[in-house]
Enzyme design. Sequence first.
Site, PDB file in Angstrom:
ATOM      1  N   PRO A 123       0.832  -1.202   0.000  1.00 50.17           N
ATOM      2  CA  PRO A 123       0.000   0.000   0.000  1.00 50.17           C
ATOM      3  C   PRO A 123       0.865   1.250   0.000  1.00 50.17           C
ATOM      4  CG  PRO A 123       0.065  -0.991   2.179  1.00 50.17           C
ATOM      5  CD  PRO A 123       0.779  -1.927   1.265  1.00 50.17           C
ATOM      6  N   MET A 124       0.536   2.189  -0.853  1.00 49.77           N
ATOM      7  CA  MET A 124       1.302   3.441  -0.921  1.00 49.77           C
ATOM      8  C   MET A 124       0.370   4.631  -1.083  1.00 49.77           C
ATOM      9  SD  MET A 124       4.569   2.261  -3.183  1.00 49.77           S
ATOM     10  CE  MET A 124       3.654   1.020  -4.082  1.00 49.77           C
ATOM     11  N   THR A 125       0.364   5.479  -0.071  1.00 51.52           N
ATOM     12  CA  THR A 125      -0.459   6.688  -0.101  1.00 51.52           C
ATOM     13  C   THR A 125      -0.106   7.514  -1.322  1.00 51.52           C
ATOM     14  OG1 THR A 125      -0.541   6.707   2.292  1.00 51.52           O
ATOM     15  CG2 THR A 125      -1.056   8.782   1.188  1.00 51.52           C
TER      16      THR A 125
ATOM     17  N   GLY B 280      -3.664   3.516   1.514  1.00 56.11           N
ATOM     18  CA  GLY B 280      -4.552   3.616   2.668  1.00 56.11           C
ATOM     19  C   GLY B 280      -5.759   4.475   2.310  1.00 56.11           C
TER      20      GLY B 280
ATOM     21  N   GLN C 276      -6.921  -0.904   1.492  1.00 58.26           N
ATOM     22  CA  GLN C 276      -6.349  -0.875   2.844  1.00 58.26           C
ATOM     23  C   GLN C 276      -7.065   0.200   3.651  1.00 58.26           C
ATOM     24  OE1 GLN C 276      -2.695   1.105   4.072  1.00 58.26           O
ATOM     25  NE2 GLN C 276      -1.951  -0.827   4.912  1.00 58.26           N
TER      26      GLN C 276
ATOM     27  N   HIS D 272      -4.857  -1.265   8.284  1.00 50.94           N
ATOM     28  CA  HIS D 272      -3.518  -0.714   8.533  1.00 50.94           C
ATOM     29  C   HIS D 272      -3.294  -0.698  10.045  1.00 50.94           C
ATOM     30  CE1 HIS D 272       0.034   1.620   8.405  1.00 50.94           C
ATOM     31  NE2 HIS D 272      -0.259   2.445   7.423  1.00 50.94           N
ATOM     32  N   GLY D 273      -2.426  -1.561  10.510  1.00 51.79           N
ATOM     33  CA  GLY D 273      -2.195  -1.653  11.949  1.00 51.79           C
ATOM     34  C   GLY D 273      -0.807  -1.186  12.354  1.00 51.79           C
ATOM     35  N   ALA D 274      -0.211  -0.321  11.552  1.00 53.04           N
ATOM     36  CA  ALA D 274       1.201   0.024  11.787  1.00 53.04           C
ATOM     37  C   ALA D 274       1.444   1.528  11.770  1.00 53.04           C
ATOM     38  CB  ALA D 274       2.050  -0.653  10.705  1.00 53.04           C
ATOM     39  N   HIS D 275       2.715   1.870  11.828  1.00 57.63           N
ATOM     40  CA  HIS D 275       3.228   3.228  11.537  1.00 57.63           C
ATOM     41  C   HIS D 275       2.698   4.330  12.442  1.00 57.63           C
ATOM     42  CE1 HIS D 275       3.920   1.614   7.165  1.00 57.63           C
ATOM     43  NE2 HIS D 275       4.761   1.105   8.065  1.00 57.63           N
TER      44      HIS D 275
ATOM     45  N   TYR E 169      -0.375   4.914  13.471  1.00 56.92           N
ATOM     46  CA  TYR E 169      -1.749   5.368  13.270  1.00 56.92           C
ATOM     47  C   TYR E 169      -2.667   4.732  14.320  1.00 56.92           C
ATOM     48  CZ  TYR E 169       0.286   7.314   9.076  1.00 56.92           C
ATOM     49  OH  TYR E 169       1.089   8.024   8.218  1.00 56.92           O
TER      50      TYR E 169
END
Length: 274
Positions: free
Chosen positions: A27-29, A61, A103, A170-173, A175
């Site tokens: 996935p890439m914003t 995302g 995502q 998205h369960g990372a970074h 957020y």
Amino acid sequence: MSLSPAPLFTPFKLKNLTLPNRIVMAPMTRSKSPGQIPGEDVAAYYARRAEGGVGLIITEGVAPDHPVALNDHNVPNFHGDALDGWAKVLKAVKAQGGLIMPQLWHTGLMRKPGSGPNPHMTGVGPSGLAKPGKKVAEPMSTADIDAVIAGYATSARHAEELGFDGVEIHGAHGYLIDQFFWEGTNERPDAFGGDMIKRTKFAVEVIKGIRAAVSKSFPCSCAGRSGSNKTMPSNSPPRPKRSKNSWNHWLPPASIASTARHAAFGSRSSRTRT
Ligand SMILES: Cc1cc2nc3c(=O)[nH]c(=O)nc-3n(C[C@H](O)[C@H](O)[C@H](O)COP(=O)(O)O)c2cc1C
């Protein structure tokens, strides 16, 4: 020892999901969807990736159905008026024989006050902490938590109804879901806070909500953290001291390709199967 790429080009099967190969587009914003609506250019972008032969596309995302999910006006929604645009994306990808999952991404308190859609509204986070020690909002109430969980479920249901091949959360970074995971941003005294296992409750409830909203065979994957990420803003909460792969211990993976994403299939029962 020789490392052959040949296995990458073999099919991958997980229940009803069959990928032609094991290459998954991360996935890439993109910030290319003004008004949160994906247009023809977005459809063409993903269709080109399908045409190139990638086994599965995880979209940028996109916002679950919750008013303060986004911190950027050009990131698409996955609800409301945006769904027509996503139907066109799907049609274009399917015309190339591709597979695609949206995502779902809630920025939580990575959303700076006044940013993104609904700028008058305050962002949400487990303890109101944008980072450890920096309180910018009240802790989420139980009703706030229920509303976000419902928003994920609604968007996942839209994904299945439209014909997408699954959904990723998205369960990372740093957020929202990650803000629940991290002790520095989750000081909740209730069932959503506490030790590491207890801090997973929000993610588990999101997955349960999705599982209850979609059919048994609809894939739901969960993106965990992948170690240091230099692309993230400097206010990203610090990494936990545990191994960068600590996720693997509590969301047992059914690995899809090399992207460290974990497929979470389950039933409509209360048990979350991963
Ligand atoms: C421009 C850009 C945008 C990204 N947007 C997202 C995103 O929307 N969701 C997400 O989970 N990861 C996002 N990432 C992270 C990538 O999906 C990927 O995990 C990261 O680049 C690390 O790649 P690696 O896991 O192959 O090392 C983004 C990365 C970049 C460079």
